[in-house]
Write a protein that holds these residues in place. Structure first.
Motif, PDB file in Angstrom:
ATOM      1  N   GLN A   1       4.302   7.169 -12.564  1.00  0.00           N
ATOM      2  CA  GLN A   1       3.681   6.903 -11.269  1.00  0.00           C
ATOM      3  C   GLN A   1       4.229   7.842 -10.192  1.00  0.00           C
ATOM      4  O   GLN A   1       3.478   8.313  -9.339  1.00  0.00           O
ATOM      5  CB  GLN A   1       3.897   5.447 -10.860  1.00  0.00           C
ATOM      6  N   LEU A   2       5.519   8.127 -10.229  1.00  0.00           N
ATOM      7  CA  LEU A   2       6.107   9.039  -9.240  1.00  0.00           C
ATOM      8  C   LEU A   2       5.591  10.465  -9.422  1.00  0.00           C
ATOM      9  O   LEU A   2       5.315  11.163  -8.441  1.00  0.00           O
ATOM     10  CB  LEU A   2       7.638   8.999  -9.315  1.00  0.00           C
ATOM     11  N   VAL A   3       5.438  10.890 -10.676  1.00  0.00           N
ATOM     12  CA  VAL A   3       4.866  12.211 -10.928  1.00  0.00           C
ATOM     13  C   VAL A   3       3.418  12.234 -10.445  1.00  0.00           C
ATOM     14  O   VAL A   3       2.989  13.173  -9.758  1.00  0.00           O
ATOM     15  CB  VAL A   3       4.968  12.589 -12.423  1.00  0.00           C
ATOM     16  N   GLY A   4       2.653  11.201 -10.770  1.00  0.00           N
ATOM     17  CA  GLY A   4       1.262  11.126 -10.332  1.00  0.00           C
ATOM     18  C   GLY A   4       1.140  11.096  -8.819  1.00  0.00           C
ATOM     19  O   GLY A   4       0.290  11.780  -8.233  1.00  0.00           O
ATOM     20  N   LEU A   5       1.986  10.306  -8.169  1.00  0.00           N
ATOM     21  CA  LEU A   5       1.973  10.207  -6.709  1.00  0.00           C
ATOM     22  C   LEU A   5       2.291  11.561  -6.072  1.00  0.00           C
ATOM     23  O   LEU A   5       1.602  12.003  -5.139  1.00  0.00           O
ATOM     24  CB  LEU A   5       2.969   9.140  -6.257  1.00  0.00           C
ATOM     25  N   THR A   6       3.294  12.235  -6.603  1.00  0.00           N
ATOM     26  CA  THR A   6       3.666  13.551  -6.083  1.00  0.00           C
ATOM     27  C   THR A   6       2.526  14.541  -6.275  1.00  0.00           C
ATOM     28  O   THR A   6       2.204  15.325  -5.376  1.00  0.00           O
ATOM     29  CB  THR A   6       4.951  14.058  -6.766  1.00  0.00           C
TER      30      THR A   6
ATOM     31  N   ASP B   1       5.347   7.064   3.795  1.00  0.00           N
ATOM     32  CA  ASP B   1       6.551   7.838   4.135  1.00  0.00           C
ATOM     33  C   ASP B   1       6.666   9.070   3.238  1.00  0.00           C
ATOM     34  O   ASP B   1       6.971  10.171   3.705  1.00  0.00           O
ATOM     35  CB  ASP B   1       7.815   6.990   3.965  1.00  0.00           C
ATOM     36  N   TYR B   2       6.437   8.866   1.946  1.00  0.00           N
ATOM     37  CA  TYR B   2       6.560   9.959   0.975  1.00  0.00           C
ATOM     38  C   TYR B   2       5.492  11.028   1.235  1.00  0.00           C
ATOM     39  O   TYR B   2       5.788  12.228   1.260  1.00  0.00           O
ATOM     40  CB  TYR B   2       6.451   9.399  -0.435  1.00  0.00           C
ATOM     41  N   ALA B   3       4.257  10.604   1.443  1.00  0.00           N
ATOM     42  CA  ALA B   3       3.183  11.556   1.711  1.00  0.00           C
ATOM     43  C   ALA B   3       3.469  12.362   2.981  1.00  0.00           C
ATOM     44  O   ALA B   3       3.220  13.571   3.023  1.00  0.00           O
ATOM     45  CB  ALA B   3       1.845  10.829   1.829  1.00  0.00           C
TER      46      ALA B   3
ATOM     47  N   LEU C   1      -4.247   6.004  -0.031  1.00  0.00           N
ATOM     48  CA  LEU C   1      -3.220   6.087   1.014  1.00  0.00           C
ATOM     49  C   LEU C   1      -2.474   7.415   0.943  1.00  0.00           C
ATOM     50  O   LEU C   1      -2.246   8.062   1.974  1.00  0.00           O
ATOM     51  CB  LEU C   1      -2.241   4.916   0.903  1.00  0.00           C
ATOM     52  N   ALA C   2      -2.100   7.838  -0.269  1.00  0.00           N
ATOM     53  CA  ALA C   2      -1.355   9.084  -0.434  1.00  0.00           C
ATOM     54  C   ALA C   2      -2.191  10.290  -0.005  1.00  0.00           C
ATOM     55  O   ALA C   2      -1.713  11.154   0.750  1.00  0.00           O
ATOM     56  CB  ALA C   2      -0.909   9.231  -1.888  1.00  0.00           C
TER      57      ALA C   2
END
Length: 197
Positions: free
Chosen positions: A156-161, A128-130, A75-76
């Protein structure tokens, strides 16, 4: 066809030939098929062997990230691609997302994900973040980041970013150099690029 000619198999040095071989194999496994132009971005990086090597190592490290589920990563990455409107990334990303369990309904719903019932609240936060990270200028409101913290830990937030920003690197490189769709989706459903703002 891209704006620049990539390095052919015949012209490639040993390092580039190895990168082509292993990347072709990995992409074919991830996407479930091979296409004639699947290595187009890599063939351009091959003009600078040191950069190709460094980029390959970054991609290898990213592929081993285990702090996010395949769904979250798909998704990201795909929303990053649709926001930047990279044809190559959308094409490949849609096919990989399909392999990772994203449905055709979800691929088509990405364009209007906020109103789509097929996405969970956590999915919508990722989308939304992506979107926020992939727009220019980057604007991530505190309320969005606070909502993400309620669902994801620091790693997870670091990985997602990282997944989103690496998706941006890929997409912006491809768009700038005119690298288009590579035929991964064929006649199957593919996510739609965002209409822009």
């Amino acid at each position: 066809m891209s704006r620049l000619q990539g390095v052919s198999d015949r012209e490639a040095g040993l390092g580039a030939r190895l990168a082509f071989f292993f990347t072709r194999r990995k992409l074919a496994r991830m996407a479930g098929l091979e296409t004639a132009r699947m290595l187009e971005p890599l063939r351009l990086y091959a003009h600078i062997p040191r950069l190709l090597n460094a980029y390959g190592r970054l991609e290898q490290a990213e592929s081993k990230l285990d702090v996010l589920s395949p769904r979250q990563r798909a998704l990201a990455e795909l929303k990053s691609a649709t926001t930047v409107r990279c044809e190559y990334c959308i094409d490949l990303g849609s096919q990989i997302a399909r392999q990772w369990g994203i449905t055709d309904e979800e691929l088509l719903a990405l364009a209007d994900y906020r109103n789509a019932s097929c996405f969970s609240p956590a999915d919508k936060l990722i989308l939304d973040y992506a979107t926020a990270v992939s727009r220019t200028p980057v604007e991530v409101p505190d309320r969005l980041f606070d909502a993400l913290r309620a669902h994801f830990d620091t790693a997870q937030l670091v990985g997602l970013t990282h997944v989103i920003t690496l998706g941006n690197l890929r997409a912006r490189f491809n768009v700038a150099l005119g690298i288009g769709s590579s035929g991964f989706c064929g006649d199957r459903v593919c996510a739609l690029p965002d209409r822009g703002t």
